[in-house]
Design an enzyme around this catalytic site. Structure first.
Site, PDB file in Angstrom:
ATOM      1  CE1 TYR A  38      -3.791   2.468   0.787  1.00 22.03           C
ATOM      2  CE2 TYR A  38      -2.086   3.511   2.140  1.00 22.03           C
ATOM      3  CZ  TYR A  38      -3.317   3.557   1.508  1.00 22.03           C
ATOM      4  OH  TYR A  38      -4.077   4.703   1.591  1.00 22.03           O
ATOM      5  CD  GLU A 118     -30.520   2.710  12.264  1.00 18.33           C
ATOM      6  OE1 GLU A 118     -29.455   3.212  11.852  1.00 18.33           O
ATOM      7  OE2 GLU A 118     -31.630   3.255  12.100  1.00 18.33           O
ATOM      8  CE  LYS A 120     -29.657   8.966  21.164  1.00 17.51           C
ATOM      9  NZ  LYS A 120     -28.432   9.509  21.807  1.00 17.51           N
ATOM     10  CE  LYS A 296     -33.361   6.449  12.324  1.00 17.69           C
ATOM     11  NZ  LYS A 296     -32.259   6.774  11.380  1.00 17.69           N
TER      12      LYS A 296
END
Length: 302
Positions: A38, A118, A120, A296
């Site tokens: 890399y 999900e 938090k 949600k």
């Protein structure tokens, strides 16, 4: 003299390879190249760009750090407000929310609503704006209506793509919301370095992440072990919005954004309570701090 096409092609090839490896390393945790290889590719890209500065682009892997430090953070108004979440602190409050949602939507009470659960994150909410796939602006949440321009500092975070991966949905404008945080391992390493220098220790990972984002010199931010998780889309222009929140998260992952493996999808209040207990059981072993679970309704129309 015109730049040879072979040189332009090599620069493009290097950028693509470096972006792909960075995504695998910092987002997927699946390194694809030894560090030495890399570094060699990165050094080659730097040399070519230094020889031909007219070919440098804002989304090049070489441009994460290098912006001129500003004397102050400029204020940015959010086109779409960054709203806060409502809280449910007890099982009763959660069940009351589920009932209200079903009643207001006219939902069949015998059928559970679709939900996404999900973690938090206990970090800092930020907004990222991409135009034609390139990161052009980043801002803090601030008071929800306006925040501070932290673009130069956000660019140093390796899990934030400077250019979006290509996908079937190619927006001309995309605003991504997410959380900047400092993983527990990085926080402990940073505090150990602070102690060695005799400097003040940070109280917690959130405090350390906040301090890193407010550095006037991006070179200092680049040395802090920050991470970014995308959890929402606020604006899309030039493309169709995914139909559900779950699909939105999957789409964000395809664009190169890091996602939590703790996201769960299901129906009804019992599923949510089970997801909550599962997250609570895993909390102490997580690599980052959380301060709750976000629930949600998993349907954009609803």
């Amino acid at each position: 003299m015109p730049v040879p096409a072979t040189l332009i092609a090599r620069i493009d090839e290097l950028r693509l390879a470096l972006r792909d490896h960075a995504h695998r390393y910092y987002v997927l945790d699946e390194p694809s190249l030894p560090d030495g290889e890399y570094d060699a590719l990165y050094a080659e890209l730097l040399a070519l760009e230094q020889s031909h500065p007219e070919l440098v682009t804002p989304d090049s892997p070489s441009q994460r750090v290098g912006a001129t430090p500003d004397s102050a953070f400029q204020t940015i108004s959010h086109s779409v407000p960054m709203l806060s979440l409502d809280n449910a602190l007890t099982e009763g409050e959660w069940l009351a929310f589920d009932q209200r949602a079903r009643e207001r939507l006219g939902w069949d009470l015998s059928v559970g609503l679709p939900y996404v659960c999900e973690p938090k994150f206990d970090g800092l909410a930020v907004s990222l704006i991409y135009r034609d796939g390139v990161l052009v602006q980043a801002a803090t949440r601030g008071d929800g209506q306006s925040g501070e321009d932290i673009t130069a500092n956000i660019r140093t975070i390796r899990s934030v793509p400077l250019r979006l991966f290509q996908s079937s949905i190619e927006p001309s404008l995309l605003e991504v919301r997410g959380e900047v945080l400092m993983p527990q391992e990085g926080f402990e390493r940073l505090n150990a370095q602070q102690a060695e220098r005799g400097d003040k220790l940070f109280a917690n990972p959130r405090n350390a992440a906040a301090g890193a984002l407010r550095q006037l010199d991006p070179n200092i931010t680049a040395q802090r072990p920050l991470d970014f998780y995308a959890y929402a889309v606020a604006q899309i222009e030039g493309a169709e919005w995914p139909n559900s929140h779950g699909q939105t998260l999957s789409w964000l992952a395809s664009l190169g954004f890091k996602q939590s493996h703790l996201v769960k999808q299901g129906r009804g209040p019992v599923f949510v309570q089970q997801a909550w207990q599962s997250l609570l059981d895993a909390r102490e072993s997580l690599p980052f701090a959380i301060d709750g679970m976000v629930v949600k309704v998993d349907d954009r129309q609803l």
